[in-house]
Design a protein around this motif. Sequence first.
Motif, short mmCIF file in Angstrom:
data_model
loop_
_atom_site.label_atom_id
_atom_site.label_comp_id
_atom_site.label_asym_id
_atom_site.label_seq_id
_atom_site.Cartn_x
_atom_site.Cartn_y
_atom_site.Cartn_z
N LEU A 311 0.81 -1.22 0.00
CA LEU A 311 0.00 0.00 0.00
C LEU A 311 0.84 1.27 0.00
O LEU A 311 0.31 2.37 -0.17
CB LEU A 311 -0.91 0.01 1.24
CG LEU A 311 -1.91 -1.14 1.35
CD1 LEU A 311 -2.60 -1.12 2.71
CD2 LEU A 311 -2.94 -1.05 0.24
N LEU A 312 2.14 1.13 0.19
CA LEU A 312 3.00 2.30 0.36
C LEU A 312 3.05 3.21 -0.88
O LEU A 312 2.99 4.44 -0.74
CB LEU A 312 4.41 1.87 0.76
CG LEU A 312 5.40 2.98 1.09
CD1 LEU A 312 4.86 3.89 2.21
CD2 LEU A 312 6.75 2.38 1.51
N LEU A 353 -16.18 11.85 5.60
CA LEU A 353 -17.36 11.05 5.26
C LEU A 353 -16.97 9.74 4.58
O LEU A 353 -17.57 8.69 4.83
CB LEU A 353 -18.29 11.86 4.37
CG LEU A 353 -18.92 13.11 5.02
CD1 LEU A 353 -19.73 13.89 4.00
CD2 LEU A 353 -19.79 12.72 6.21
N TRP A 354 -15.98 9.80 3.72
CA TRP A 354 -15.51 8.60 3.03
C TRP A 354 -14.84 7.64 4.01
O TRP A 354 -15.11 6.42 4.00
CB TRP A 354 -14.55 9.00 1.92
CG TRP A 354 -14.23 7.89 0.94
CD1 TRP A 354 -14.52 6.57 1.07
CD2 TRP A 354 -13.54 8.03 -0.31
NE1 TRP A 354 -14.05 5.86 -0.01
CE2 TRP A 354 -13.45 6.73 -0.87
CE3 TRP A 354 -12.98 9.10 -0.98
CZ2 TRP A 354 -12.81 6.51 -2.09
CZ3 TRP A 354 -12.36 8.88 -2.20
CH2 TRP A 354 -12.28 7.60 -2.75
N LEU A 361 -8.53 -1.70 5.44
CA LEU A 361 -7.30 -0.89 5.41
C LEU A 361 -6.99 -0.40 3.99
O LEU A 361 -6.71 0.80 3.81
CB LEU A 361 -6.13 -1.70 5.97
CG LEU A 361 -4.81 -0.96 6.16
CD1 LEU A 361 -4.96 0.16 7.16
CD2 LEU A 361 -3.72 -1.93 6.62
N PRO A 362 -7.04 -1.24 2.95
CA PRO A 362 -6.81 -0.72 1.60
C PRO A 362 -7.81 0.36 1.21
O PRO A 362 -7.47 1.31 0.50
CB PRO A 362 -6.95 -1.96 0.71
CG PRO A 362 -6.62 -3.11 1.61
CD PRO A 362 -7.16 -2.72 2.95
N GLY A 363 -9.06 0.21 1.66
CA GLY A 363 -10.06 1.23 1.36
C GLY A 363 -9.71 2.56 2.00
O GLY A 363 -9.91 3.63 1.41
N LEU A 364 -9.17 2.52 3.22
CA LEU A 364 -8.76 3.74 3.90
C LEU A 364 -7.62 4.43 3.14
O LEU A 364 -7.59 5.66 3.00
CB LEU A 364 -8.30 3.41 5.32
CG LEU A 364 -8.66 4.41 6.42
CD1 LEU A 364 -10.16 4.53 6.58
CD2 LEU A 364 -8.01 4.00 7.74
N THR A 368 -7.79 8.09 1.24
CA THR A 368 -6.84 9.15 1.56
C THR A 368 -6.13 9.66 0.33
O THR A 368 -6.04 10.88 0.09
CB THR A 368 -5.82 8.63 2.59
OG1 THR A 368 -6.50 8.28 3.80
CG2 THR A 368 -4.76 9.68 2.89
N ALA A 369 -5.62 8.74 -0.49
CA ALA A 369 -4.87 9.17 -1.68
C ALA A 369 -5.76 9.92 -2.66
O ALA A 369 -5.38 10.99 -3.16
CB ALA A 369 -4.26 7.93 -2.35
N VAL A 370 -6.94 9.38 -2.95
CA VAL A 370 -7.83 10.03 -3.91
C VAL A 370 -8.28 11.40 -3.40
O VAL A 370 -8.31 12.39 -4.16
CB VAL A 370 -9.05 9.14 -4.20
CG1 VAL A 370 -10.09 9.89 -5.04
CG2 VAL A 370 -8.61 7.87 -4.92
#
Length: 399
Positions: A311-312, A353-354, A361-364, A368-370
């Motif tokens: 994920l980095l 909200l997202w 964890l990948p969703g978080l 964050t990135a988007v």
Amino acid sequence: MQPLRRFWRDNSVLGASTAAAGVANWLYAVVLAHRLGPVAFGDVSVLNNMVVVLMLPASVVTLVATRTGRTGVRWRRAAGWRWLAGGMLWLIPALLNRRLGSALHVPSGLLWVWPLAAFPIMDYAANVGYLQRARQYGRVGGLAVGGSLAAVGAAGVAAVVPHRLLVLGTLQALLAGGLWAFSACWATRLTPQPNLPEGRAVLLPAIAGTLGSLLTLTDSIVAKARFSPLTAGHYTGLATIGQAVPFVAGALATVLLTAVLDHPGDSRRWLARTLMLYGALAGGADILFLAAPDAVVRVALGSAFLPISGLLPLYGAGMTGLGTVLILLAFAVARHRWAGVWPVMLGWTGWVLWLAREPTLPGLVTATAVTMLTTLAMQGVALGLVAGSETGRTQRRYG
């Protein structure tokens, strides 16, 4: 000294200090991550983040003080009010220790000790801002490096004694007091500015400072509150590595702010050079995250954190966007442009909200990135439209 020469000198001094402080912060994380493991390391992170949340007003004080400089009016009285505010910041989590301890999954007794660092922080924040406005970046950098190195020493002591979290919180509170003493000694020697700022000149820096702090904290707090201790600890490790990129951007943004305040006619030139320098530094970090994520995670945090290595790269890209957002926020404060602030307010609200809806964890990380990159795009467009409007008015006036 010529403005351009001073701009590069300030960036060199504060940049070197920030790099040294960043290395020390990395050592702090290395010592604790290797000694404590993901679960206890997550506890340390949430306690530190709680203290940082308490200190959100301090980030506002620093930004406002940087914009205005030290005034000669009611100096001691203002310092007294800042100390009183620091005491209130400590009292809130101390009185709510049971509820907060249950919500954050940490021993409630620690919430009497860790927030003690908030006592001197408000006056310390003002002193740092005054030093920055005077462009005394050697002293500002000295405070950052000295504090980070001392924190490494505190982590080393706490890692080998019983009651580790209690000892670490106590040592960090004592460290905050020591840093304040140095900052106060230097700030009292500055030449006072003649005028107090207007209220409207304070509001924008206050909002921008709060947003800047929230952008670096929110995801880790959500992770700790919603996920298991192990998963939250993994996310904390990811943030520890990735946020080294916006940490560097903070130093560049500070120099940009004071350069634009001193020479507003050259503001676009200062912004362009700051963005080019940051792009080179952040680009190098992103390449490293993409090429060798396993090695980065293993060296920085240890093998127990290897599940986050995939994920980095994505998280690093988001942090590159965050750093650019912080630079543009500083530019907006210096030029008093709300167009650089309201897109960040919208972006942070959407991000929260997202995050609240993401179960993994990948969703978080994706959220964050988007969000950071989308916020940057909105902020850039808004500032570009304002700049274009100003250029058009100037051409019509003098054309």
